[in-house]
Design a protein around this motif. Structure first.
Motif, mmCIF file in Angstrom:
data_model
loop_
_atom_site.group_PDB
_atom_site.id
_atom_site.type_symbol
_atom_site.label_atom_id
_atom_site.label_comp_id
_atom_site.label_asym_id
_atom_site.label_seq_id
_atom_site.Cartn_x
_atom_site.Cartn_y
_atom_site.Cartn_z
ATOM 1 N N PHE A 250 0.816 -1.219 0.000
ATOM 2 C CA PHE A 250 0.000 0.000 0.000
ATOM 3 C C PHE A 250 0.845 1.262 0.000
ATOM 4 N N GLY A 251 2.050 1.190 0.535
ATOM 5 C CA GLY A 251 2.903 2.374 0.573
ATOM 6 C C GLY A 251 3.242 2.892 -0.809
ATOM 7 N N ARG A 252 3.076 2.067 -1.840
ATOM 8 C CA ARG A 252 3.378 2.480 -3.211
ATOM 9 C C ARG A 252 2.109 2.788 -4.011
ATOM 10 N N ALA A 253 0.964 2.794 -3.345
ATOM 11 C CA ALA A 253 -0.311 3.091 -4.006
ATOM 12 C C ALA A 253 -0.777 4.493 -3.626
ATOM 13 N N SER A 254 -1.619 5.074 -4.465
ATOM 14 C CA SER A 254 -2.154 6.400 -4.168
ATOM 15 C C SER A 254 -3.227 6.303 -3.092
ATOM 16 N N SER A 255 -3.555 7.424 -2.486
ATOM 17 C CA SER A 255 -4.582 7.451 -1.451
ATOM 18 C C SER A 255 -5.923 6.992 -1.993
ATOM 19 N N ASP A 256 -6.264 7.421 -3.212
ATOM 20 C CA ASP A 256 -7.520 7.004 -3.828
ATOM 21 C C ASP A 256 -7.603 5.491 -3.947
ATOM 22 N N VAL A 257 -6.516 4.887 -4.413
ATOM 23 C CA VAL A 257 -6.490 3.438 -4.600
ATOM 24 C C VAL A 257 -6.618 2.729 -3.253
ATOM 25 N N ARG A 258 -5.877 3.194 -2.258
ATOM 26 C CA ARG A 258 -5.953 2.567 -0.936
ATOM 27 C C ARG A 258 -7.373 2.630 -0.382
ATOM 28 N N LEU A 259 -7.998 3.804 -0.486
ATOM 29 C CA LEU A 259 -9.358 3.953 0.026
ATOM 30 C C LEU A 259 -10.338 3.051 -0.711
ATOM 31 N N ARG A 260 -10.220 2.991 -2.038
ATOM 32 C CA ARG A 260 -11.147 2.174 -2.819
ATOM 33 C C ARG A 260 -11.042 0.703 -2.433
ATOM 34 N N ILE A 261 -9.826 0.212 -2.254
ATOM 35 C CA ILE A 261 -9.640 -1.201 -1.910
ATOM 36 C C ILE A 261 -10.103 -1.472 -0.480
ATOM 37 N N LEU A 262 -9.780 -0.574 0.435
ATOM 38 C CA LEU A 262 -10.218 -0.753 1.822
ATOM 39 C C LEU A 262 -11.740 -0.747 1.922
ATOM 40 N N GLU A 263 -12.386 0.185 1.226
ATOM 41 C CA GLU A 263 -13.851 0.243 1.235
ATOM 42 C C GLU A 263 -14.446 -1.016 0.617
ATOM 43 N N GLY A 264 -13.853 -1.460 -0.473
ATOM 44 C CA GLY A 264 -14.354 -2.666 -1.121
ATOM 45 C C GLY A 264 -14.204 -3.890 -0.243
ATOM 46 N N ARG A 265 -13.053 -4.004 0.413
ATOM 47 C CA ARG A 265 -12.828 -5.132 1.315
ATOM 48 C C ARG A 265 -13.829 -5.117 2.451
ATOM 49 N N ARG A 266 -14.065 -3.952 3.030
ATOM 50 C CA ARG A 266 -15.030 -3.868 4.131
ATOM 51 C C ARG A 266 -16.424 -4.255 3.662
ATOM 52 N N SER A 267 -16.797 -3.777 2.489
ATOM 53 C CA SER A 267 -18.107 -4.110 1.946
ATOM 54 C C SER A 267 -18.253 -5.613 1.746
ATOM 55 N N ARG A 268 -17.212 -6.243 1.215
ATOM 56 C CA ARG A 268 -17.265 -7.685 0.979
ATOM 57 C C ARG A 268 -17.408 -8.454 2.294
ATOM 58 N N LEU A 269 -16.665 -8.029 3.327
ATOM 59 C CA LEU A 269 -16.750 -8.715 4.614
ATOM 60 C C LEU A 269 -18.105 -8.499 5.281
ATOM 61 N N GLU A 270 -18.681 -7.315 5.117
ATOM 62 C CA GLU A 270 -20.012 -7.066 5.682
ATOM 63 C C GLU A 270 -21.047 -7.959 5.028
ATOM 64 N N GLU A 271 -20.880 -8.215 3.728
ATOM 65 C CA GLU A 271 -21.778 -9.153 3.049
ATOM 66 C C GLU A 271 -21.637 -10.550 3.639
ATOM 67 N N ARG A 272 -20.401 -10.959 3.875
ATOM 68 C CA ARG A 272 -20.166 -12.282 4.466
ATOM 69 C C ARG A 272 -20.799 -12.386 5.847
ATOM 70 N N LEU A 273 -20.671 -11.314 6.622
ATOM 71 C CA LEU A 273 -21.256 -11.328 7.959
ATOM 72 C C LEU A 273 -22.767 -11.509 7.894
ATOM 73 N N ASP A 274 -23.418 -10.786 7.006
ATOM 74 C CA ASP A 274 -24.871 -10.910 6.865
ATOM 75 C C ASP A 274 -25.263 -12.336 6.489
ATOM 76 N N GLU A 275 -24.508 -12.921 5.543
ATOM 77 C CA GLU A 275 -24.813 -14.281 5.110
ATOM 78 C C GLU A 275 -24.575 -15.282 6.233
ATOM 79 N N SER A 276 -23.483 -15.120 6.965
ATOM 80 C CA SER A 276 -23.153 -16.047 8.046
ATOM 81 C C SER A 276 -24.164 -15.957 9.180
ATOM 82 N N ARG A 277 -24.596 -14.757 9.505
ATOM 83 C CA ARG A 277 -25.582 -14.601 10.572
ATOM 84 C C ARG A 277 -26.914 -15.244 10.196
#
Length: 220
Positions: A117-144
Protein backbone atom coordinates in the motif's frame (compact mmCIF):
# COMPACT_ATOMS: atom_id res chain seq x y z
CA UNK A 1 -3.23 -17.57 -15.88
CA UNK A 2 -4.83 -18.57 -12.58
CA UNK A 3 -5.76 -15.93 -10.03
CA UNK A 4 -3.12 -17.28 -7.65
CA UNK A 5 -0.51 -17.12 -10.42
CA UNK A 6 -1.39 -13.48 -11.11
CA UNK A 7 -1.17 -12.46 -7.46
CA UNK A 8 2.13 -14.33 -7.11
CA UNK A 9 3.52 -12.24 -9.97
CA UNK A 10 2.33 -9.04 -8.27
CA UNK A 11 4.04 -10.11 -5.05
CA UNK A 12 7.30 -10.84 -6.89
CA UNK A 13 7.25 -7.47 -8.65
CA UNK A 14 6.54 -5.73 -5.36
CA UNK A 15 9.40 -7.41 -3.53
CA UNK A 16 11.84 -6.72 -6.37
CA UNK A 17 10.71 -3.09 -6.44
CA UNK A 18 12.76 -2.51 -3.28
CA UNK A 19 15.90 -4.46 -4.18
CA UNK A 20 17.25 -7.25 -6.42
CA UNK A 21 16.84 -10.69 -4.84
CA UNK A 22 17.92 -14.28 -5.44
CA UNK A 23 15.25 -16.92 -5.93
CA UNK A 24 15.87 -18.37 -2.46
CA UNK A 25 15.55 -14.93 -0.85
CA UNK A 26 12.37 -14.25 -2.82
CA UNK A 27 10.81 -17.49 -1.62
CA UNK A 28 11.80 -16.70 1.95
CA UNK A 29 10.20 -13.26 1.82
CA UNK A 30 7.09 -14.56 0.08
CA UNK A 31 6.75 -17.18 2.79
CA UNK A 32 7.66 -14.99 5.76
CA UNK A 33 6.37 -11.53 4.87
CA UNK A 34 3.30 -12.31 2.77
CA UNK A 35 1.12 -14.81 4.58
CA UNK A 36 -0.76 -15.73 1.41
CA UNK A 37 2.37 -17.50 0.14
CA UNK A 38 3.47 -19.46 3.19
CA UNK A 39 3.55 -22.65 1.14
CA UNK A 40 4.99 -21.31 -2.12
CA UNK A 41 7.31 -23.86 -3.72
CA UNK A 42 10.26 -23.45 -6.06
CA UNK A 43 8.16 -25.40 -8.55
CA UNK A 44 5.73 -22.47 -8.60
CA UNK A 45 8.23 -19.66 -8.09
CA UNK A 46 10.72 -20.35 -10.88
CA UNK A 47 8.11 -20.72 -13.68
CA UNK A 48 6.64 -17.40 -12.53
CA UNK A 49 10.10 -15.80 -12.64
CA UNK A 50 10.73 -17.17 -16.14
CA UNK A 51 7.43 -15.73 -17.31
CA UNK A 52 8.31 -12.30 -15.92
CA UNK A 53 11.73 -12.43 -17.60
CA UNK A 54 10.15 -13.35 -20.94
CA UNK A 55 7.80 -10.38 -20.73
CA UNK A 56 10.70 -8.04 -19.95
CA UNK A 57 9.45 -7.09 -16.49
CA UNK A 58 12.47 -8.49 -14.65
CA UNK A 59 16.03 -9.41 -15.62
CA UNK A 60 18.27 -12.16 -14.29
CA UNK A 61 21.99 -11.94 -13.59
CA UNK A 62 24.24 -14.90 -12.62
CA UNK A 63 26.29 -14.36 -9.46
CA UNK A 64 29.58 -15.85 -10.63
CA UNK A 65 30.34 -19.19 -8.99
CA UNK A 66 27.92 -18.88 -6.08
CA UNK A 67 25.55 -21.88 -6.22
CA UNK A 68 21.82 -21.42 -6.03
CA UNK A 69 20.75 -22.82 -2.65
CA UNK A 70 17.70 -24.58 -4.07
CA UNK A 71 19.73 -26.24 -6.83
CA UNK A 72 22.55 -27.10 -4.45
CA UNK A 73 20.08 -28.85 -2.20
CA UNK A 74 19.01 -30.96 -5.16
CA UNK A 75 22.57 -31.75 -6.20
CA UNK A 76 22.66 -29.10 -8.92
CA UNK A 77 25.57 -26.81 -9.80
CA UNK A 78 23.74 -23.87 -11.32
CA UNK A 79 25.10 -20.42 -10.44
CA UNK A 80 22.85 -18.37 -8.21
CA UNK A 81 20.68 -15.92 -10.13
CA UNK A 82 19.82 -12.40 -9.00
CA UNK A 83 16.47 -11.05 -10.22
CA UNK A 84 15.97 -7.33 -10.75
CA UNK A 85 13.00 -5.20 -11.78
CA UNK A 86 13.16 -3.41 -15.15
CA UNK A 87 11.60 -0.02 -15.96
CA UNK A 88 8.77 -1.88 -17.72
CA UNK A 89 8.36 -4.05 -14.64
CA UNK A 90 7.98 -0.98 -12.43
CA UNK A 91 5.28 0.35 -14.74
CA UNK A 92 3.48 -3.00 -14.69
CA UNK A 93 3.65 -3.10 -10.90
CA UNK A 94 2.06 0.34 -10.67
CA UNK A 95 -0.62 -0.71 -13.16
CA UNK A 96 -1.47 -3.80 -11.12
CA UNK A 97 -1.48 -1.84 -7.86
CA UNK A 98 -3.91 0.69 -9.34
CA UNK A 99 -6.53 -2.00 -10.00
CA UNK A 100 -9.30 -1.61 -7.45
CA UNK A 101 -11.97 -3.99 -8.72
CA UNK A 102 -13.60 -6.83 -6.75
CA UNK A 103 -10.64 -9.17 -7.31
CA UNK A 104 -8.44 -6.89 -5.17
CA UNK A 105 -10.85 -7.24 -2.24
CA UNK A 106 -10.61 -11.02 -1.94
CA UNK A 107 -8.61 -12.67 0.81
CA UNK A 108 -5.08 -13.34 -0.47
CA UNK A 109 -5.34 -10.65 -3.16
CA UNK A 110 -6.15 -8.07 -0.52
CA UNK A 111 -3.25 -9.21 1.67
CA UNK A 112 -0.74 -8.73 -1.15
CA UNK A 113 -2.15 -5.36 -2.22
CA UNK A 114 -2.10 -4.21 1.40
CA UNK A 115 1.53 -5.28 1.81
CA UNK A 116 2.48 -2.76 -0.89
CA UNK A 117 0.00 0.00 0.00
CA UNK A 118 2.90 2.37 0.57
CA UNK A 119 3.38 2.48 -3.21
CA UNK A 120 -0.31 3.09 -4.01
CA UNK A 121 -2.15 6.40 -4.17
CA UNK A 122 -4.58 7.45 -1.45
CA UNK A 123 -7.52 7.00 -3.83
CA UNK A 124 -6.49 3.44 -4.60
CA UNK A 125 -5.95 2.57 -0.94
CA UNK A 126 -9.36 3.95 0.03
CA UNK A 127 -11.15 2.17 -2.82
CA UNK A 128 -9.64 -1.20 -1.91
CA UNK A 129 -10.22 -0.75 1.82
CA UNK A 130 -13.85 0.24 1.23
CA UNK A 131 -14.35 -2.67 -1.12
CA UNK A 132 -12.83 -5.13 1.32
CA UNK A 133 -15.03 -3.87 4.13
CA UNK A 134 -18.11 -4.11 1.95
CA UNK A 135 -17.27 -7.68 0.98
CA UNK A 136 -16.75 -8.71 4.61
CA UNK A 137 -20.01 -7.07 5.68
CA UNK A 138 -21.78 -9.15 3.05
CA UNK A 139 -20.17 -12.28 4.47
CA UNK A 140 -21.26 -11.33 7.96
CA UNK A 141 -24.87 -10.91 6.86
CA UNK A 142 -24.81 -14.28 5.11
CA UNK A 143 -23.15 -16.05 8.05
CA UNK A 144 -25.58 -14.60 10.57
CA UNK A 145 -28.53 -15.72 8.47
CA UNK A 146 -27.08 -19.22 8.10
CA UNK A 147 -26.43 -19.35 11.84
CA UNK A 148 -30.02 -18.38 12.56
CA UNK A 149 -31.36 -21.05 10.22
CA UNK A 150 -29.12 -23.84 11.56
CA UNK A 151 -29.16 -22.92 15.24
CA UNK A 152 -31.34 -25.82 16.35
CA UNK A 153 -29.51 -28.42 14.19
CA UNK A 154 -25.88 -27.56 15.05
CA UNK A 155 -23.89 -29.19 17.85
CA UNK A 156 -22.12 -26.93 20.33
CA UNK A 157 -18.63 -27.36 18.81
CA UNK A 158 -19.73 -26.45 15.30
CA UNK A 159 -21.64 -23.50 16.74
CA UNK A 160 -18.53 -22.38 18.64
CA UNK A 161 -16.39 -22.59 15.49
CA UNK A 162 -18.98 -20.56 13.61
CA UNK A 163 -19.02 -17.95 16.39
CA UNK A 164 -15.23 -17.73 16.27
CA UNK A 165 -15.37 -17.08 12.52
CA UNK A 166 -17.98 -14.36 12.97
CA UNK A 167 -15.95 -12.61 15.65
CA UNK A 168 -12.79 -12.73 13.52
CA UNK A 169 -14.63 -11.14 10.60
CA UNK A 170 -16.17 -8.50 12.85
CA UNK A 171 -12.70 -7.60 14.17
CA UNK A 172 -11.39 -7.20 10.63
CA UNK A 173 -14.33 -4.96 9.72
CA UNK A 174 -13.54 -2.73 12.71
CA UNK A 175 -9.85 -2.69 11.76
CA UNK A 176 -10.73 -1.70 8.18
CA UNK A 177 -13.02 1.07 9.41
CA UNK A 178 -10.16 2.50 11.49
CA UNK A 179 -7.81 2.38 8.50
CA UNK A 180 -10.38 4.03 6.26
CA UNK A 181 -10.89 6.88 8.72
CA UNK A 182 -7.13 7.34 9.04
CA UNK A 183 -6.75 7.45 5.25
CA UNK A 184 -9.57 9.96 4.92
CA UNK A 185 -8.13 12.19 7.63
CA UNK A 186 -4.73 12.15 5.95
CA UNK A 187 -6.34 12.91 2.59
CA UNK A 188 -8.25 15.88 3.99
CA UNK A 189 -5.03 17.20 5.53
CA UNK A 190 -3.05 17.02 2.28
CA UNK A 191 -6.00 18.00 0.05
CA UNK A 192 -7.97 20.68 1.94
CA UNK A 193 -11.40 21.36 0.54
CA UNK A 194 -11.58 17.97 -1.21
CA UNK A 195 -13.79 15.14 0.00
CA UNK A 196 -11.81 12.03 0.87
CA UNK A 197 -13.99 9.30 -0.54
CA UNK A 198 -13.43 5.88 -2.03
CA UNK A 199 -16.01 6.89 -4.67
CA UNK A 200 -13.68 9.39 -6.36
CA UNK A 201 -12.66 8.08 -9.80
CA UNK A 202 -9.23 6.59 -10.26
CA UNK A 203 -7.36 7.85 -13.32
CA UNK A 204 -8.87 6.44 -16.48
CA UNK A 205 -12.29 5.63 -14.98
CA UNK A 206 -15.59 7.34 -15.57
CA UNK A 207 -17.82 8.26 -12.62
CA UNK A 208 -20.11 5.35 -13.52
CA UNK A 209 -17.21 2.90 -13.44
CA UNK A 210 -16.08 4.24 -10.08
CA UNK A 211 -19.32 3.36 -8.35
CA UNK A 212 -19.64 2.36 -4.73
CA UNK A 213 -17.97 -1.01 -4.02
CA UNK A 214 -21.15 -2.41 -2.50
CA UNK A 215 -22.98 -1.64 -5.75
CA UNK A 216 -20.32 -3.42 -7.73
CA UNK A 217 -20.63 -6.42 -5.47
CA UNK A 218 -24.42 -6.50 -5.89
CA UNK A 219 -24.02 -6.72 -9.64
CA UNK A 220 -21.70 -9.73 -9.54
Amino acid sequence: MSRRGAILELAILGLLHDQPLHGYELRKQLSGVLGAFRAVSFGSLYPALRGLVERGWITERPDGDQPDRASAGLGGKRSRITYELTAEGKEQFQTLMAQTGPASWEDENFDVHFAFFGRASSDVRLRILEGRRSRLEERLDESREQSRQRRERTDKYTAELHRHGLESTEREVRWLSELIETERSAYRTTNPGTAASADRPVDGETPEEASDPSEISDKE
